[in-house]
Write a protein that holds these residues in place. Structure first.
Motif, mmCIF file in Angstrom:
data_model
loop_
_atom_site.group_PDB
_atom_site.id
_atom_site.type_symbol
_atom_site.label_atom_id
_atom_site.label_comp_id
_atom_site.label_asym_id
_atom_site.label_seq_id
_atom_site.Cartn_x
_atom_site.Cartn_y
_atom_site.Cartn_z
ATOM 1 N N VAL A 45 0.834 -1.206 0.000
ATOM 2 C CA VAL A 45 0.000 0.000 0.000
ATOM 3 C C VAL A 45 0.865 1.250 0.000
ATOM 4 C CG1 VAL A 45 -1.665 1.322 1.362
ATOM 5 C CG2 VAL A 45 -1.977 -1.132 1.066
ATOM 6 N N ALA A 46 1.961 1.227 0.770
ATOM 7 C CA ALA A 46 2.878 2.372 0.783
ATOM 8 C C ALA A 46 3.533 2.554 -0.587
ATOM 9 C CB ALA A 46 3.933 2.169 1.863
ATOM 10 N N GLU A 47 3.908 1.444 -1.215
ATOM 11 C CA GLU A 47 4.486 1.535 -2.561
ATOM 12 C C GLU A 47 3.471 2.071 -3.569
ATOM 13 O OE1 GLU A 47 5.847 -2.363 -3.412
ATOM 14 O OE2 GLU A 47 7.658 -2.211 -2.151
ATOM 15 N N GLN A 48 2.205 1.693 -3.401
ATOM 16 C CA GLN A 48 1.160 2.186 -4.304
ATOM 17 C C GLN A 48 0.973 3.698 -4.142
ATOM 18 O OE1 GLN A 48 -2.518 0.035 -4.041
ATOM 19 N NE2 GLN A 48 -3.639 1.494 -5.266
ATOM 20 N N ARG A 49 1.030 4.183 -2.902
ATOM 21 C CA ARG A 49 0.929 5.637 -2.687
ATOM 22 C C ARG A 49 2.090 6.361 -3.344
ATOM 23 N NH1 ARG A 49 -0.029 4.384 2.995
ATOM 24 N NH2 ARG A 49 -2.277 4.228 3.399
ATOM 25 N N GLN A 50 3.288 5.790 -3.234
ATOM 26 C CA GLN A 50 4.459 6.398 -3.849
ATOM 27 C C GLN A 50 4.345 6.413 -5.366
ATOM 28 O OE1 GLN A 50 6.735 7.831 -1.999
ATOM 29 N NE2 GLN A 50 7.975 8.512 -3.720
ATOM 30 N N LEU A 51 3.814 5.330 -5.936
ATOM 31 C CA LEU A 51 3.611 5.274 -7.384
ATOM 32 C C LEU A 51 2.590 6.314 -7.839
ATOM 33 C CD1 LEU A 51 3.589 1.421 -8.069
ATOM 34 C CD2 LEU A 51 5.272 3.073 -8.891
ATOM 35 N N LYS A 52 1.562 6.538 -7.037
ATOM 36 C CA LYS A 52 0.562 7.551 -7.376
ATOM 37 C C LYS A 52 1.178 8.942 -7.423
ATOM 38 C CE LYS A 52 -3.713 5.368 -5.772
ATOM 39 N NZ LYS A 52 -4.824 5.436 -4.784
ATOM 40 N N ARG A 79 7.673 7.782 -21.858
ATOM 41 C CA ARG A 79 8.051 6.400 -21.554
ATOM 42 C C ARG A 79 7.990 6.150 -20.042
ATOM 43 N NH1 ARG A 79 11.952 7.481 -25.614
ATOM 44 N NH2 ARG A 79 13.503 7.964 -24.004
ATOM 45 N N GLN A 80 8.491 7.107 -19.277
ATOM 46 C CA GLN A 80 8.435 6.968 -17.817
ATOM 47 C C GLN A 80 6.987 6.953 -17.331
ATOM 48 O OE1 GLN A 80 10.756 10.217 -16.298
ATOM 49 N NE2 GLN A 80 12.725 9.289 -16.814
ATOM 50 N N HIS A 81 6.164 7.801 -17.935
ATOM 51 C CA HIS A 81 4.752 7.876 -17.566
ATOM 52 C C HIS A 81 4.044 6.547 -17.826
ATOM 53 C CE1 HIS A 81 0.495 8.637 -18.580
ATOM 54 N NE2 HIS A 81 0.529 9.527 -17.596
ATOM 55 N N ASP A 82 4.272 5.958 -18.985
ATOM 56 C CA ASP A 82 3.622 4.686 -19.327
ATOM 57 C C ASP A 82 4.113 3.553 -18.432
ATOM 58 O OD1 ASP A 82 2.311 6.065 -21.288
ATOM 59 O OD2 ASP A 82 3.625 5.417 -22.921
ATOM 60 N N LYS A 83 5.399 3.579 -18.089
ATOM 61 C CA LYS A 83 5.955 2.534 -17.232
ATOM 62 C C LYS A 83 5.362 2.602 -15.823
ATOM 63 C CE LYS A 83 10.347 0.696 -15.505
ATOM 64 N NZ LYS A 83 11.821 0.867 -15.492
ATOM 65 N N VAL A 84 5.312 3.809 -15.272
ATOM 66 C CA VAL A 84 4.745 3.975 -13.930
ATOM 67 C C VAL A 84 3.256 3.652 -13.928
ATOM 68 C CG1 VAL A 84 4.253 5.659 -12.108
ATOM 69 C CG2 VAL A 84 6.485 5.653 -13.228
ATOM 70 N N LEU A 85 2.552 4.019 -15.013
ATOM 71 C CA LEU A 85 1.132 3.718 -15.117
ATOM 72 C C LEU A 85 0.885 2.213 -15.121
ATOM 73 C CD1 LEU A 85 -1.793 4.625 -15.511
ATOM 74 C CD2 LEU A 85 -1.345 4.727 -17.976
ATOM 75 N N LEU A 88 1.421 0.950 -11.643
ATOM 76 C CA LEU A 88 0.331 1.372 -10.762
ATOM 77 C C LEU A 88 -0.918 0.523 -10.987
ATOM 78 C CD1 LEU A 88 -0.635 3.404 -8.655
ATOM 79 C CD2 LEU A 88 -1.262 4.951 -10.512
ATOM 80 N N GLU A 89 -1.217 0.195 -12.229
ATOM 81 C CA GLU A 89 -2.381 -0.643 -12.514
ATOM 82 C C GLU A 89 -2.215 -2.050 -11.949
ATOM 83 O OE1 GLU A 89 -2.841 -0.445 -16.711
ATOM 84 O OE2 GLU A 89 -3.932 1.471 -16.687
ATOM 85 N N LYS A 90 -0.998 -2.599 -12.051
ATOM 86 C CA LYS A 90 -0.742 -3.920 -11.473
ATOM 87 C C LYS A 90 -0.882 -3.882 -9.957
ATOM 88 C CE LYS A 90 2.409 -5.668 -15.047
ATOM 89 N NZ LYS A 90 3.799 -6.123 -15.342
ATOM 90 N N SER A 91 -0.373 -2.803 -9.348
ATOM 91 C CA SER A 91 -0.466 -2.668 -7.893
ATOM 92 C C SER A 91 -1.912 -2.528 -7.446
ATOM 93 C CB SER A 91 0.348 -1.455 -7.431
ATOM 94 O OG SER A 91 0.234 -1.258 -6.045
#
Length: 213
Positions: A45-52, A79-85, A88-91
């Motif tokens: 959950v903390a990692e998901q907040r950081q990804l957001k 590219r960075q945006h798509d990778k983080v997205l 985030l969707e997997k998380s």
């Protein structure tokens, strides 16, 4: 050991609280508390907040970067945006699956601790009187109804006591809500009265009309 009368009352009170606030709201609150503790899901959950946060920052930078004037920078951010997205969707998918399991377990435990325990107590103490009614106070048919289904005649059964507790709790809850609404409405009304009518800017006071003799 607490009296069975007190146990039934607080059991009915807990059921009323759950029904008033709603199952979903209580599950969400427990889920947040669970993630604040050192549990297996707290790290994800903390990692998901950081990804957001990272996703929102990249999205803001991407919107402020011109794809024509700064194409190289824009392409890198994209590219960075798509990778983080994607991360985030997997998380989110994993978190939603875990929360669904959590809600199922919590709902089952809550039912066992409230309605399940209430049914068990009503079955276990079905023949035991909660308290006795003085003889001759009420007619025979009323004694039979108050001892329904299997308590001794002239006593109050646990089923009737449960219904009485629920009725008292519901009436008290409605009275508190009505009193709160009345106080809040009176407070708002008094604030409007103290402020007085709003004056329109530039409006001149109308001269008083002279009285004819």
């Amino acid at each position: 050991m607490p009296s069975i009368l007190v146990i039934v009352f607080f059991l009915q009170l807990s059921i009323h609280i759950v029904n008033s606030f709603g199952v979903a709201a209580i599950n969400n609150l427990l889920w947040q508390i669970y993630n604040l503790l050192p549990t297996p899901t707290s790290k994800s959950v903390a990692e998901q907040r950081q990804l957001k946060k990272q996703f929102l920052k990249l999205r803001q930078d991407l919107n402020t970067t011109s794809s024509q004037d700064e194409f190289a920078k824009w392409a890198k951010l994209r590219r960075q945006h798509d990778k983080v997205l994607e991360q985030l969707e997997k998380s989110k998918t994993s978190s939603e699956s875990t929360k669904k399991t959590f809600d199922s377990v919590v709902s089952a435990l809550r039912w066992l601790g409230t309605n399940g325990l209430r049914l068990l107590l009503q079955f276990w103490y079905t023949k035991q009187p909660m308290f006795w009614i003085p003889g001759g106070w009420i007619p025979y048919y009323a004694e039979w109804m108050l001892s329904f289904p299997r308590a001794p005649l002239g006593s109050i059964s646990i089923q009737v006591w449960s219904v009485a507790c629920l009725a008292i709790i519901t009436l008290a809850s409605d009275a508190l809500i009505a009193a709160f609404a009345l106080v809040a409405g009176f407070k708002v009304k008094s604030e409007k009265t103290n402020k007085g009518p709003a004056k329109v800017p530039g409006e001149k006071a109308k001269p008083e009309s002279k009285k004819e003799l």
